[in-house]
Design a protein around this motif. Sequence first.
Motif, mmCIF file in Angstrom:
data_model
loop_
_atom_site.group_PDB
_atom_site.id
_atom_site.type_symbol
_atom_site.label_atom_id
_atom_site.label_comp_id
_atom_site.label_asym_id
_atom_site.label_seq_id
_atom_site.Cartn_x
_atom_site.Cartn_y
_atom_site.Cartn_z
ATOM 1 N N SER A 152 0.841 -1.198 0.000
ATOM 2 C CA SER A 152 0.000 0.000 0.000
ATOM 3 C C SER A 152 0.877 1.249 0.000
ATOM 4 O O SER A 152 2.070 1.190 0.322
ATOM 5 N N PRO A 153 0.299 2.406 -0.356
ATOM 6 C CA PRO A 153 1.079 3.650 -0.333
ATOM 7 C C PRO A 153 1.679 3.962 1.040
ATOM 8 O O PRO A 153 2.696 4.635 1.142
ATOM 9 N N LYS A 154 1.066 3.457 2.105
ATOM 10 C CA LYS A 154 1.588 3.678 3.450
ATOM 11 C C LYS A 154 2.688 2.693 3.812
ATOM 12 O O LYS A 154 3.249 2.754 4.901
#
Length: 120
Positions: free
Chosen positions: A98-100
């Motif tokens: 994920s982007p995180k």
Amino acid sequence: MTDSQKARTRLTFRAGWQAEALSLPGVRDLVAERTGELLHRAITDAPRRGHNAVPWNAIKKHLEAYVQLSSDGWYGNVVIEEHPRVRHAMLQETGFTSPKGRKIRGRRYLKGALLKMRVQ
């Protein structure tokens, strides 16, 4: 002549026998049926979209089946996401980050459909 002597058969394969066998007219129907079953299994096993998702983004709308004749005979394909902007079906299959930075595990729904359809 005994029964065991009558039952003996010599089976010889020659080069190119697969192309001849897979080019027969009835093979197309068989390949189309099995490809359709694989498509149905992949669609039913695919992850469902959430209640907020837009309808064009559903994975089941981006799975297609094709049956074509090549020089080697009839073959069937299940194509995943022809549309170049949509690639979430493969991300759901293999997993992604994920982007995180959180790792999202793949669901392997396509692999499961292929394993269920394999010939023992």
